[in-house]
Design an enzyme around this catalytic site. Structure first.
Site, PDB file in Angstrom:
ATOM      1  N   LYS A 120       0.866  -1.179   0.000  1.00  0.00           N
ATOM      2  CA  LYS A 120       0.000   0.000   0.000  1.00  0.00           C
ATOM      3  C   LYS A 120       0.893   1.215   0.000  1.00  0.00           C
ATOM      4  O   LYS A 120       2.040   1.159   0.467  1.00  0.00           O
ATOM      5  CB  LYS A 120      -0.873   0.015   1.255  1.00  0.00           C
ATOM      6  CG  LYS A 120      -2.121   0.842   1.119  1.00  0.00           C
ATOM      7  CD  LYS A 120      -3.193   0.078   0.370  1.00  0.00           C
ATOM      8  CE  LYS A 120      -4.553   0.679   0.505  1.00  0.00           C
ATOM      9  NZ  LYS A 120      -5.584  -0.356   0.251  1.00  0.00           N
TER      10      LYS A 120
HETATM   11  N1  GLU Z   1      -7.316  -0.127  -2.957  1.00  0.00           N
HETATM   12  C1  GLU Z   1      -8.061  -1.325  -3.192  1.00  0.00           C
HETATM   13  C2  GLU Z   1      -8.027  -2.225  -1.982  1.00  0.00           C
HETATM   14  O1  GLU Z   1      -7.872  -1.778  -0.870  1.00  0.00           O
HETATM   15  C3  GLU Z   1      -7.651  -2.005  -4.492  1.00  0.00           C
HETATM   16  C4  GLU Z   1      -6.238  -2.448  -4.562  1.00  0.00           C
HETATM   17  C5  GLU Z   1      -5.804  -2.946  -5.952  1.00  0.00           C
HETATM   18  O2  GLU Z   1      -6.629  -3.017  -6.850  1.00  0.00           O
HETATM   19  O3  GLU Z   1      -4.612  -3.250  -6.080  1.00  0.00           O
HETATM   20  O4  GLU Z   1      -8.226  -3.402  -2.053  1.00  0.00           O
END
Ligand code: GLU
Length: 422
Positions: free
Chosen positions: A108
């Protein structure tokens, strides 16, 4: 309020997996590995503002695990972004991708800003400069960002364009998959924008099948009307649910007959929020949590369901569309009150699953239709929900613990097979 505000979110995320680790007797060294991210990348970079002055920004990319595949997870632009939050969010991605069985690890990232305070041009310069600062820490076979709170397809397009330009002419085409959640024109996937909301609805359908509940008999309350909340509300209303309560940062609205979600989406994008939307009554923010609904969907930020709010809830089920919306104290209240919780790593996995489909399409130069994407998404969500239920039966545990049992088993089997070298 409970003590969560003062507790580290990363500690909470570790506690969550440790409970399931206990259940399956996960080896101590696997627990130790999963308790910390593999890499913590922090960059500070200057950007020129419209006033002609320069400001320094801080960006993060936390790479929690690459045991099952390339690091994968969103980028958050929000004033509360800090190292502790991003570490927790990165760990949740590892468990999410492991649970749904896609070949990714977890990561993240984010920048500590309120994107609403910047012009389009400033945001473009921030995104491009952040991408350049991250450099080879991201890549289509290494670490693949995506949208999250405060970021969107346009920003992903800028990341892809910046990365591809730096990669040079001979690599420009093969690096499209450096980021997912792009707009369709530059290699995004049909169905990606609505995917998280769509996945939340699949989780609800599965729960209805399990409990013998009719989907079209349900009254639904949604906290958050961003990408996830608004698409979920739209799809739930289309499926026959009465979406009677919706809250965003501007107002909490209700209509006992069901809100007109299509009209509300149009209104919100025109007015920057739902406040003032006609055919609805505005209520106090806290009253959302005691609303007469069957399904409550937190689709905003973490730590929203604190214990007092969990005492107030009247729903049968909480579907965690946001990451980490329930505090540990809140969770104990929900368990005591017999309110079902479909945990975040299951309920909101639709986004990363369709990110995987986008990445596959980029690699194979294919273009899938929206119905193909939705059908495949349904299969992946369904299989994971089935596994979660089986684990729940075996261990007689909560849905959250069962979700972690499935994820940890997959991770642990991989550590065993690969070994830890040297
Ligand atoms: N931000 C989204 C999540 O928390 C999607 C992450 C992604 O598609 O890599 O799952």
């Amino acid at each position: 309020m409970d003590a969560t505000k003062h507790r580290s979110l990363h500690e909470t995320s570790v506690e969550q997996f440790q409970r399931a680790a206990q259940l399956i007797d996960l080896p101590a060294h696997h627990r130790a590995i999963l308790s910390e991210p593999q890499n913590e990348v922090i960059v500070n970079f200057p950007v020129r503002l419209d006033t002609g002055t320069w400001r320094m920004f801080r960006g993060y990319r936390i790479q929690h695990s690459s045991t099952l595949g390339p690091y994968k997870g969103g980028l958050r632009f929000h004033p509360d972004v800090d190292l502790d939050e991003v570490k927790a969010l990165a760990a949740w991605m590892t468990f999410k991708t492991a649970l749904v069985g896609i070949p990714y690890g977890g990561a993240k990232g984010g920048v500590t800003i309120n994107p609403k305070n910047y012009s389009e041009g400033e945001l473009e310069r921030i995104v491009r400069r952040f991408t350049a600062a991250l450099g080879s820490n991201i890549g289509p076979n290494h670490d693949i960002p995506a949208p999250d709170v405060g970021t969107n397809a346009q920003m992903m397009d800028w990341i892809m364009d910046t990365y591809a330009t730096i990669a040079g002419p001979t690599n420009r085409q093969v690096v499209r998959g450096v980021v997912t959640g792009k707009s369709i024109a530059v290699g995004g996937s049909a169905g990606r924008e609505a995917a998280t909301g769509q996945g939340v609805l699949y989780a609800l359908r599965h729960w209805c099948g399990e409990t013998g509940t009719r989907l079209d008999s349900l009254r639904v309350g949604v906290q958050g009307f961003g990408n996830v909340g608004s698409h979920f509300a739209r799809l739930a209303a289309e499926a026959g649910c009465a979406v009677t309560h919706v809250a965003d940062h501007t107002a909490t609205l209700t209509n006992p007959k069901g809100l007109d979600i299509d009209a509300m989406r149009a209104y919100s994008s025109e007015n920057g929020g739902i406040k003032g939307f006609p055919d609805a009554t505005e209520i106090d923010t806290e009253d959302l949590f005691s609303a007469e609904v069957d399904v409550f969907v937190p689709a905003a930020l973490e730590n929203q369901l604190v214990k007092e709010r969990c005492e107030a809830l009247k729903c049968q089920i909480v579907l965690e569309a946001a990451n980490g919306p329930t505090t540990p104290e809140g969770e104990l209240v929900l368990a005591r009150r017999g309110i079902d919780v479909v945990p975040d790593i299951m309920a909101n996995a639709g986004g990363v699953v369709v990110s995987y489909f986008e990445w596959l399409q980029n690699k194979s130069h294919e273009i899938w239709s929206e119905s193909q994407v939705d059908e495949k998404l349904r299969d992946v969500m369904w299989a994971a929900m089935d596994k979660l239920l089986a684990a729940r039966k075996t261990y007689g545990c909560s849905r959250r613990d069962a979700a972690y049992v499935v994820a940890l088993t997959r991770l642990s089997d991989t550590y065993d097979a690969r070994g830890i070298w040297p």
